[in-house]
Design a protein around this motif. Sequence first.
Motif, short mmCIF file in Angstrom:
data_model
loop_
_atom_site.label_atom_id
_atom_site.label_comp_id
_atom_site.label_asym_id
_atom_site.label_seq_id
_atom_site.Cartn_x
_atom_site.Cartn_y
_atom_site.Cartn_z
N PRO A 244 71.10 74.65 -67.33
CA PRO A 244 72.22 75.25 -66.61
C PRO A 244 72.89 74.22 -65.71
O PRO A 244 72.23 73.50 -64.96
CB PRO A 244 71.54 76.35 -65.78
N SER A 245 74.23 74.12 -65.82
CA SER A 245 74.94 73.11 -65.04
C SER A 245 75.08 73.49 -63.58
O SER A 245 75.23 72.64 -62.72
CB SER A 245 76.32 72.88 -65.65
N SER A 246 75.01 74.77 -63.28
CA SER A 246 75.20 75.23 -61.91
C SER A 246 73.98 74.92 -61.05
O SER A 246 72.85 75.21 -61.46
CB SER A 246 75.48 76.73 -61.89
N PRO A 247 74.16 74.38 -59.85
CA PRO A 247 73.03 74.18 -58.94
C PRO A 247 72.35 75.50 -58.60
O PRO A 247 71.13 75.54 -58.40
CB PRO A 247 73.68 73.55 -57.71
N VAL A 248 73.13 76.58 -58.53
CA VAL A 248 72.54 77.89 -58.24
C VAL A 248 71.59 78.29 -59.36
O VAL A 248 70.49 78.80 -59.12
CB VAL A 248 73.64 78.95 -58.05
N GLY A 249 72.01 78.04 -60.60
CA GLY A 249 71.14 78.35 -61.73
C GLY A 249 69.83 77.60 -61.67
O GLY A 249 68.75 78.15 -61.93
N GLN A 250 69.89 76.32 -61.30
CA GLN A 250 68.67 75.54 -61.17
C GLN A 250 67.80 76.05 -60.02
O GLN A 250 66.57 76.08 -60.13
CB GLN A 250 69.02 74.07 -60.95
N ASP A 251 68.43 76.47 -58.93
CA ASP A 251 67.68 77.03 -57.81
C ASP A 251 66.96 78.32 -58.23
O ASP A 251 65.81 78.57 -57.83
CB ASP A 251 68.60 77.31 -56.62
N ALA A 275 66.05 87.06 -53.44
CA ALA A 275 65.69 86.78 -52.05
C ALA A 275 65.12 85.38 -51.90
O ALA A 275 65.42 84.66 -50.95
CB ALA A 275 64.70 87.83 -51.55
N ALA A 276 64.27 84.97 -52.86
CA ALA A 276 63.65 83.64 -52.79
C ALA A 276 64.68 82.54 -52.97
O ALA A 276 64.52 81.43 -52.45
CB ALA A 276 62.56 83.51 -53.85
N THR A 277 65.74 82.83 -53.71
CA THR A 277 66.80 81.85 -53.93
C THR A 277 67.85 81.90 -52.83
O THR A 277 68.73 81.04 -52.77
CB THR A 277 67.47 82.10 -55.30
N ASP A 278 67.77 82.93 -51.97
CA ASP A 278 68.73 83.14 -50.88
C ASP A 278 70.14 83.36 -51.42
O ASP A 278 71.12 82.77 -50.94
CB ASP A 278 68.71 81.95 -49.91
N ILE A 279 70.21 84.22 -52.44
CA ILE A 279 71.51 84.63 -52.99
C ILE A 279 71.50 86.15 -53.14
O ILE A 279 70.46 86.79 -53.06
CB ILE A 279 71.79 83.97 -54.37
N SER A 280 72.65 86.72 -53.37
CA SER A 280 72.74 88.15 -53.56
C SER A 280 72.32 88.52 -54.99
O SER A 280 72.30 87.67 -55.89
CB SER A 280 74.17 88.63 -53.32
N ARG A 281 72.01 89.80 -55.18
CA ARG A 281 71.66 90.26 -56.53
C ARG A 281 72.84 90.07 -57.48
O ARG A 281 72.67 89.72 -58.65
CB ARG A 281 71.24 91.72 -56.49
N ALA A 282 74.06 90.29 -56.96
CA ALA A 282 75.24 90.14 -57.82
C ALA A 282 75.38 88.70 -58.30
O ALA A 282 75.70 88.46 -59.48
CB ALA A 282 76.49 90.57 -57.04
N THR A 283 75.12 87.76 -57.41
CA THR A 283 75.19 86.34 -57.80
C THR A 283 74.12 86.02 -58.83
O THR A 283 74.38 85.30 -59.81
CB THR A 283 75.03 85.45 -56.57
N LEU A 284 72.91 86.54 -58.61
CA LEU A 284 71.82 86.30 -59.56
C LEU A 284 72.19 86.81 -60.95
O LEU A 284 72.03 86.11 -61.95
CB LEU A 284 70.53 86.97 -59.07
N TYR A 285 72.74 88.03 -61.01
CA TYR A 285 73.06 88.62 -62.31
C TYR A 285 74.22 87.92 -62.99
O TYR A 285 74.37 88.01 -64.22
CB TYR A 285 73.35 90.12 -62.15
N ARG A 286 75.05 87.21 -62.23
CA ARG A 286 76.11 86.43 -62.88
C ARG A 286 75.52 85.24 -63.64
O ARG A 286 76.11 84.77 -64.61
CB ARG A 286 77.11 85.93 -61.82
N PHE A 288 71.96 85.07 -64.58
CA PHE A 288 70.93 85.55 -65.50
C PHE A 288 70.97 87.07 -65.50
O PHE A 288 70.66 87.70 -64.47
CB PHE A 288 69.54 85.06 -65.09
N SER A 289 71.29 87.67 -66.62
CA SER A 289 71.45 89.12 -66.68
C SER A 289 70.12 89.86 -66.61
O SER A 289 70.06 91.00 -66.17
CB SER A 289 72.19 89.51 -67.96
N THR A 290 69.02 89.21 -67.06
CA THR A 290 67.71 89.85 -67.05
C THR A 290 66.64 88.82 -66.70
O THR A 290 66.86 87.61 -66.81
CB THR A 290 67.37 90.46 -68.44
N LYS A 291 65.48 89.32 -66.34
CA LYS A 291 64.37 88.42 -66.00
C LYS A 291 63.87 87.67 -67.23
O LYS A 291 63.44 86.50 -67.12
CB LYS A 291 63.23 89.23 -65.37
N ASP A 292 63.93 88.31 -68.40
CA ASP A 292 63.45 87.60 -69.59
C ASP A 292 64.36 86.42 -69.94
O ASP A 292 63.91 85.45 -70.56
CB ASP A 292 63.30 88.56 -70.78
#
Length: 428
Positions: A244-251, A275-286, A288-292
């Motif tokens: 993933p090119s995004s730093p957020v994705g790597q985090d 929470a561990a990444t210090d981002i919102s759920r909406a940002t996380l789902y943008r 990675f849509s699922t944990k798998d």
Amino acid sequence: MPKTPDKTRRPGYAPADNSGVGRRGLHKRERILACAANVFLANGFHSTSLDTIARAANSSRATVYQYFAGKEDIFRELSAVAGRAVLDHGGRLGDLGPTADGIDALHRWLTEWADIYDTHAAVFAEYPGIGTALSVIDAGPVAEEFRLRVTAQLHAARLRGLDPDDAAAALMRIPHMVHLYQRRAMFPLPGREPLSWSLTVALQLMLFPDTPADILPRDGRQPVSSTGRPAAGAAPAPQTLIIPSSPVGQDVLSASSSLFAEHGYYAVSMEEIAAATDISRATLYRHFSTKDRILAELTREALIEIEQHAATLPGIADIEAFTTWMVGYVRFHRRYSGVIRAWFDGAAAEQLSEAALDHGITAIHHAVQKLLEPVRLPDGLDPEVAGAVFLAVLGRMTEPTAATAPESDHRTAELMVNLLRRSLLRAG
């Protein structure tokens, strides 16, 4: 399964003054446990539903609920029975030493362990070794008591060049992993008897490398190499990895890997990852849509890294280089321990590419085969079992060997090299 006459029906399904299950109820309860064990073994805990268990036991969902609160309750009971068998086994190690009697004592103990594994395979197959916690059970107390019992007996054995805690960890973990490899047909391994004697030889030499060669198993007891052993030809071509090119994705991947290692894949929620990444759920789902999807990305990272590392495995002539390689492996394995653990879970593995997983496992297996090809193994040690023992050391001995603070990467790598040099990679 042993009878448990003190068990009662689940409240709400029978009058309070008639809560004992009775003889017929005990039979039904034991049948549910036995059928559930078979289903767990075939499908894995997380892929098994209560309805599947009910059908296997020729019962209804309501009938199962009369005896158990859910599939977690069933699995906990299966685990408790397995735990009692393991603890009893922990005190039966016998008098070990570099003698024929010591070898026979170790062989009896390992044979009994194989019996326990076969009896309780539904439990043992759910986690790669005693001491790994699931989201539904905690094997820690049993593992710690087992470790204490085995360690106490190893103190009496007067080991040389090997700490009793380290020796106990090897006796706990290596046989478990080799039997897991065999049950899941991950590598070609010989039958029960030659496997048992090969494990005896490998572990005997780990504990007592000065064991005279003329008392090691041979003749009628000497294992016969398994047929169909794959040649260590060309290594598999490296997989491609999309980072993933995004730093957020790597985090997100970094935080997820740490959480999976600490709690287990199934015990971690997307909310906790955010929470561990210090981002919102909406940002996380943008990202990675699922944990798998997170597990799949981490798997691809791990596979490309282990393929690259496996390709650099040096020969045993240069011990310094071999130890340096092992330090790198320990760091890799600890970084991805939660991801690697998920690969052994049937439900999690189904979400991943089976071809990719096989590719990564083949890479490290190939490297080990190639390293062992020129090695003159001790008498009585089947080459495929030797490879499985080597892989079990890589797979389990990266964990701390005592209930203390985590060990340094260098100290762990030196222990792993020491175990292999005492048993498989012997000079001369």
